[in-house]
Motif scaffolding. Structure first.
Motif, mmCIF file in Angstrom:
data_model
loop_
_atom_site.group_PDB
_atom_site.id
_atom_site.type_symbol
_atom_site.label_atom_id
_atom_site.label_comp_id
_atom_site.label_asym_id
_atom_site.label_seq_id
_atom_site.Cartn_x
_atom_site.Cartn_y
_atom_site.Cartn_z
ATOM 1 N N MET A 1 20.286 -26.732 -24.412
ATOM 2 C CA MET A 1 20.773 -25.968 -25.539
ATOM 3 C C MET A 1 21.554 -26.933 -26.433
ATOM 4 O O MET A 1 22.342 -27.733 -25.963
ATOM 5 N N TRP A 2 21.285 -26.829 -27.721
ATOM 6 C CA TRP A 2 21.910 -27.697 -28.705
ATOM 7 C C TRP A 2 22.853 -26.891 -29.586
ATOM 8 O O TRP A 2 22.571 -25.752 -29.929
ATOM 9 N N THR A 3 23.950 -27.518 -29.989
ATOM 10 C CA THR A 3 24.750 -26.926 -31.050
ATOM 11 C C THR A 3 24.038 -27.259 -32.352
ATOM 12 O O THR A 3 23.237 -28.196 -32.422
ATOM 13 N N LEU A 4 24.310 -26.515 -33.380
ATOM 14 C CA LEU A 4 23.653 -26.751 -34.654
ATOM 15 C C LEU A 4 23.909 -28.167 -35.156
ATOM 16 O O LEU A 4 22.995 -28.855 -35.608
ATOM 17 N N GLN A 5 25.147 -28.625 -35.052
ATOM 18 C CA GLN A 5 25.489 -29.969 -35.522
ATOM 19 C C GLN A 5 24.726 -31.034 -34.734
ATOM 20 O O GLN A 5 24.186 -31.967 -35.317
ATOM 21 N N ASP A 6 24.680 -30.895 -33.407
ATOM 22 C CA ASP A 6 23.942 -31.859 -32.586
ATOM 23 C C ASP A 6 22.446 -31.832 -32.910
ATOM 24 O O ASP A 6 21.791 -32.867 -32.965
ATOM 25 N N ALA A 7 21.901 -30.642 -33.128
ATOM 26 C CA ALA A 7 20.483 -30.524 -33.455
ATOM 27 C C ALA A 7 20.184 -31.189 -34.797
ATOM 28 O O ALA A 7 19.153 -31.848 -34.947
ATOM 29 N N LYS A 8 21.102 -31.057 -35.754
ATOM 30 C CA LYS A 8 20.916 -31.713 -37.045
ATOM 31 C C LYS A 8 20.973 -33.226 -36.890
ATOM 32 O O LYS A 8 20.169 -33.945 -37.480
ATOM 33 N N ASN A 9 21.914 -33.698 -36.089
ATOM 34 C CA ASN A 9 22.077 -35.142 -35.904
ATOM 35 C C ASN A 9 20.925 -35.766 -35.126
ATOM 36 O O ASN A 9 20.614 -36.938 -35.313
ATOM 37 N N VAL A 14 14.982 -33.129 -30.858
ATOM 38 C CA VAL A 14 14.708 -31.701 -30.719
ATOM 39 C C VAL A 14 13.216 -31.438 -30.915
ATOM 40 O O VAL A 14 12.575 -30.745 -30.117
ATOM 41 N N VAL A 15 12.636 -32.024 -31.951
ATOM 42 C CA VAL A 15 11.213 -31.836 -32.243
ATOM 43 C C VAL A 15 10.352 -32.447 -31.144
ATOM 44 O O VAL A 15 9.382 -31.838 -30.689
ATOM 45 N N HIS A 22 8.749 -28.049 -24.255
ATOM 46 C CA HIS A 22 10.047 -27.530 -23.839
ATOM 47 C C HIS A 22 10.761 -26.933 -25.049
ATOM 48 O O HIS A 22 11.403 -27.660 -25.801
ATOM 49 N N PRO A 23 10.664 -25.613 -25.270
ATOM 50 C CA PRO A 23 11.350 -25.000 -26.412
ATOM 51 C C PRO A 23 12.840 -25.337 -26.391
ATOM 52 O O PRO A 23 13.470 -25.360 -25.332
ATOM 53 N N GLN A 24 13.388 -25.611 -27.561
ATOM 54 C CA GLN A 24 14.781 -26.030 -27.682
ATOM 55 C C GLN A 24 15.607 -24.935 -28.338
ATOM 56 O O GLN A 24 15.318 -24.501 -29.451
ATOM 57 N N LEU A 37 10.100 -24.490 -31.277
ATOM 58 C CA LEU A 37 8.979 -24.675 -30.368
ATOM 59 C C LEU A 37 7.829 -25.308 -31.128
ATOM 60 O O LEU A 37 7.812 -25.333 -32.355
ATOM 61 N N SER A 38 6.870 -25.818 -30.394
ATOM 62 C CA SER A 38 5.752 -26.519 -31.030
ATOM 63 C C SER A 38 4.902 -25.536 -31.825
ATOM 64 O O SER A 38 4.863 -24.338 -31.532
#
Length: 80
Positions: A1-9, A14-15, A22-24, A37-38
């Motif tokens: 599970m990612w925080t929004l900030q971590d996912a942006k960084n 994530v992709v 592996h859905p994120q 997800l893909s």
């Protein structure tokens, strides 16, 4: 599970994980917000849902219907 900030960084990570199957999950302010997800998985899910979906007419015709018991209520007397 990612925080929004971590996912942006680390969006590439994530992709890459989503493409690997592996859905994120991404959270915003500590609450689940989105799942990445893909495209292949997304299209599979949409196609599967379309196969199982009945038409609106079929949905209405499947209503059990029959005789619906209605309450026997008499209107109250009103003085004008």
């Amino acid at each position: 599970m990612w925080t929004l900030q971590d996912a942006k960084n680390r969006f590439s990570a994530v992709v890459d994980a989503a493409i690997a199957g592996h859905p994120q999950e991404v959270t915003r302010r500590g609450k689940p917000a989105v799942v990445v997800l893909s495209a292949a998985e997304y299209h599979r899910l949409v196609a599967e849902a379309a196969v199982r979906r009945e038409s609106f007419a079929e949905h209405l015709l499947a209503f059990p219907g029959g005789d619906v018991a209605r309450a026997q209520v008499r209107p109250r007397d009103v003085a004008f």
